[in-house]
Design a protein around this motif. Structure first.
Motif, mmCIF file in Angstrom:
data_model
loop_
_atom_site.group_PDB
_atom_site.id
_atom_site.type_symbol
_atom_site.label_atom_id
_atom_site.label_comp_id
_atom_site.label_asym_id
_atom_site.label_seq_id
_atom_site.Cartn_x
_atom_site.Cartn_y
_atom_site.Cartn_z
ATOM 1 N N ARG A 1 8.547 -1.227 -25.076
ATOM 2 C CA ARG A 1 9.162 -0.515 -24.554
ATOM 3 C C ARG A 1 8.411 0.049 -23.281
ATOM 4 N NH1 ARG A 1 10.510 4.029 -28.597
ATOM 5 N NH2 ARG A 1 11.550 4.724 -27.031
ATOM 6 N N ARG B 1 8.829 -2.317 -20.507
ATOM 7 C CA ARG B 1 10.435 -2.296 -19.864
ATOM 8 C C ARG B 1 10.575 -1.144 -19.163
ATOM 9 N NH1 ARG B 1 12.098 -4.117 -25.264
ATOM 10 N NH2 ARG B 1 12.286 -1.849 -25.663
ATOM 11 N N MET B 2 9.964 -0.011 -19.603
ATOM 12 C CA MET B 2 10.092 1.284 -18.824
ATOM 13 C C MET B 2 9.466 1.266 -17.266
ATOM 14 S SD MET B 2 8.922 3.972 -21.819
ATOM 15 C CE MET B 2 8.949 5.487 -20.834
ATOM 16 N N ALA C 1 9.171 -1.758 -15.778
ATOM 17 C CA ALA C 1 9.883 -2.583 -14.889
ATOM 18 C C ALA C 1 11.191 -1.903 -14.509
ATOM 19 C CB ALA C 1 10.295 -3.895 -15.846
ATOM 20 N N ASP C 2 11.682 -1.008 -15.395
ATOM 21 C CA ASP C 2 12.941 -0.184 -14.809
ATOM 22 C C ASP C 2 12.535 0.935 -13.979
ATOM 23 O OD1 ASP C 2 14.327 -2.380 -16.370
ATOM 24 O OD2 ASP C 2 14.363 -0.932 -18.079
ATOM 25 N N LYS D 1 11.375 3.572 -15.280
ATOM 26 C CA LYS D 1 12.036 5.011 -16.268
ATOM 27 C C LYS D 1 10.998 5.516 -17.001
ATOM 28 C CE LYS D 1 16.601 3.154 -16.647
ATOM 29 N NZ LYS D 1 17.729 2.925 -17.430
ATOM 30 N N TYR D 2 9.565 5.230 -16.531
ATOM 31 C CA TYR D 2 8.404 5.990 -17.160
ATOM 32 C C TYR D 2 8.554 7.512 -17.032
ATOM 33 C CZ TYR D 2 7.270 5.029 -12.178
ATOM 34 O OH TYR D 2 7.223 4.839 -11.306
#
Length: 576
Positions: A382, A385-386, A388-389, A391-392
């Motif tokens: 996760r 992915r955060m 990469a997006d 959205k951290y």
């Protein structure tokens, strides 16, 4: 039926007993009538023991005849008219599951407790009827106090008090809260020996459907992450999972300070002064440990390995010197065999603080280690992915948030301003992996076996189960009453409901889940047949058989006359 005798050192007593086959298929017996002691009967009849025995056998014969008359099959003929309409407002379906809860309530002698309270207050309503109905409704149909009042109108024994009496009684119950808890604990010994040599303590909180703080409803750290004001509860439970006592305190108060007042109350009012205190790490402050390192008390508490001093922490994380709990043999836990996957391993380290010398027992579970590893790997995925997006999170409040594995680099090697890069923090991941499978407890018991200490600590799950039952099955929150005294009374009712449920569960041999028991009790309804009697309209099961056996009455006959139902109601109150 037959005559049996019981002899003690100085006397002999005569009884009439009846044998029957229980739900488990085994033959057992019950006492139908106590005739009296040999001395009493000899004086009354003016004869010796042989004469008393002849008289007693005649009484047994009479009881047998009466029993056979009452239990013989009787055909009940009730006329039904196809074209006759129902009467307006006539109830035909009644709830009877409360009878089994009533049996435990009266065994706790709470009716006598209410009589004592009435002697100290001026009121005309039936406090026992109100308290008992509120307790039953909290378990079978948890709602507001006014809705509970409406719900109990459908019980086989409808209340005679009014709704305003319910609200007036809450103030009295709040004033007598400590007294009721102490009496309930003392009377609970009539239902069996309490395992009060081990006492578990934990805290939780309950939210209110309000937006502003009021009284001791304060903003605090909600267990359910809600933004509403909360009230906190501290709960003591014995070693068998039976609740002992509770207290309430403001939502913004540190829960560690809640222990001493309630524990002192248990020592002073309950007469319970010799026990092992057990809690999680959040309530195991040095002050609370010291408080339980005196007199006949001791402690076993969870210890956070991460919060140990550096030297003790490194010793705890060292994978050397572990022993298998089953045979105490030294084992290399870094190179375990397949058959060791289900084992538990331990080692002991000395742990001395400023005020206490303690034993630190560290355990290692391969299964727990594998579980923690799998959870962390999913969190790493996760975190990737955060990144990469984009959205951290910048601010992390949850210690298990995957964003804790995200690190950033914002400076070049030369120290010039550079673009910020986010990446996985491998050092943090590896540091957390060192704790996989490890768990620690501290105790001042220096001579007890490690396995016994670990077993006591593992029993803490039951207090979490108590909180879950109150919150989920008894709907203790959200809390709708607002006055402080009524809030206290509300949680007293929830506490008594939990106590009665746990005692019922124990009497059933802990063989059924909370859902099984409550759903079965809720389904035990009775149809009023032409005002002649009642027909059970529920399914007979192994659980209903067990409920009848432990309660001493049966409601699963095809038809129950009104007089027989009144007898059942009396038996449920211990008034045969």
């Amino acid at each position: 039926m037959r005559v049996t005798t019981s002899k003690s050192k100085n006397s002999e007593s005569f009884y009439i007993t009846r044998s029957y086959v229980g739900a488990n298929g085994k033959t057992t017996s019950t006492t139908v009538r106590k005739l009296g002691s040999l001395k009493y009967l000899s004086d009354m009849l003016g004869t010796d023991r042989d004469g008393v025995m002849v008289w007693a056998k005649e009484q047994a014969r009479i009881e047998t005849e009466n029993y056979n008359k009452e239990t013989q099959d009787q055909a009940v003929l009730i006329p039904f008219h196809c074209n006759q309409l129902l009467d307006y407002g006539q109830k035909s379906l009644f709830e009877g599951g409360y009878l089994f809860l009533q049996s435990v309530y009266y065994q706790l002698r709470l009716d006598y407790v209410c009589k004592k309270i009435r002697g100290r207050h001026r009121f005309d309503y039936d406090l026992n009827a109100i308290l008992s109905d509120l307790v039953y409704a909290r378990m079978l149909d948890p709602q507001s106090k006014s809705s509970s009042f409406k719900a109990v109108q459908n019980y086989l024994e409808a209340p005679s008090y009014k709704l305003h009496d319910v609200y007036r009684s809450l103030s009295v119950l709040a004033q007598e809260c400590d007294f009721i808890q102490a009496e309930a604990y003392k009377n609970s010994h009539f239902l069996g020996k309490r395992n009060d040599g081990i006492l578990y303590y934990d805290c939780t909180n309950y939210y209110f459907e309000i937006e502003q703080e009021d009284g001791f409803k304060k903003y605090g750290k909600s267990k359910e992450h809600r933004p509403n004001p909360i009230v906190q509860m501290g709960l003591f439970m014995d070693g068998n999972g039976i609740p002992l006592a509770f207290s309430l305190f403001p939502g913004n108060q540190n829960e560690q300070t809640s222990l001493k007042p309630l524990e002192q109350k248990i020592v002073d009012d309950f007469g319970c002064d010799q026990f092992i205190f057990c809690s999680d790490a959040g309530l195991a402050s040095e002050t609370n440990r010291e408080f339980n390192h005196r007199g006949k008390r001791a402690f076993i508490v969870t210890q956070s390995i991460k919060k140990l001093p550096a030297e003790e922490r490194e010793r705890a994380l060292d994978k050397q010197h572990f022993r298998r709990l089953s045979d105490h043999k030294l084992v290399d836990i870094t190179n375990l065999m397949e058959e060791d996957e289900g084992e538990l391993f331990y080692k002991e380290e000395p742990y001395t603080t400023k005020k206490l010398h303690q034993r630190l027992i560290i355990t290692y579970s391969p299964k727990y280690a594998a579980y923690q590893k799998s959870i962390r790997e999913k969190q790493e995925e996760r975190a990737v992915r955060m990144i990469a997006d984009g959205k951290y999170k910048k601010e992390r409040r949850n210690p298990n948030d995957p964003a804790r594995f995200i690190s950033k680099t914002a400076v070049t090697d030369s120290g010039e301003k550079a673009e910020v890069y986010y990446h996985l923090d491998q050092e943090k991941i590896e540091e957390e992996a060192r704790y996989d499978g490890l768990y620690a407890v501290c105790t001042d018991l220096m001579d007890d076996e490690p396995g016994d200490i670990i077993k006591v600590s593992e029993g803490r799950w039951q207090i979490e189960a108590c909180f879950r039952i109150m919150k989920t099955d008894f709907s203790a929150r959200p809390v709708y009453v607002q006055r402080e005294d009524r809030i206290k009374a509300h949680f007293l009712i929830c506490f008594l409901s939990l106590l009665i449920y746990r005692l019922l569960e124990q009497k059933l041999g802990n063989n059924y889940t909370c859902t099984n028991i409550l759903e079965t009790l809720k389904s035990m309804n009775f149809d009023n047949i032409e005002d002649q009697g009642f027909k059970p309209v529920y399914e007979r099961t192994k659980l209903t058989d067990d409920l009848h056996e432990i309660s001493g009455f049966r409601t699963d006959y095809r038809f129950i006359t009104k007089s027989k139902m009144r007898e059942i109601q009396k038996k449920s109150k211990g008034r045969e």
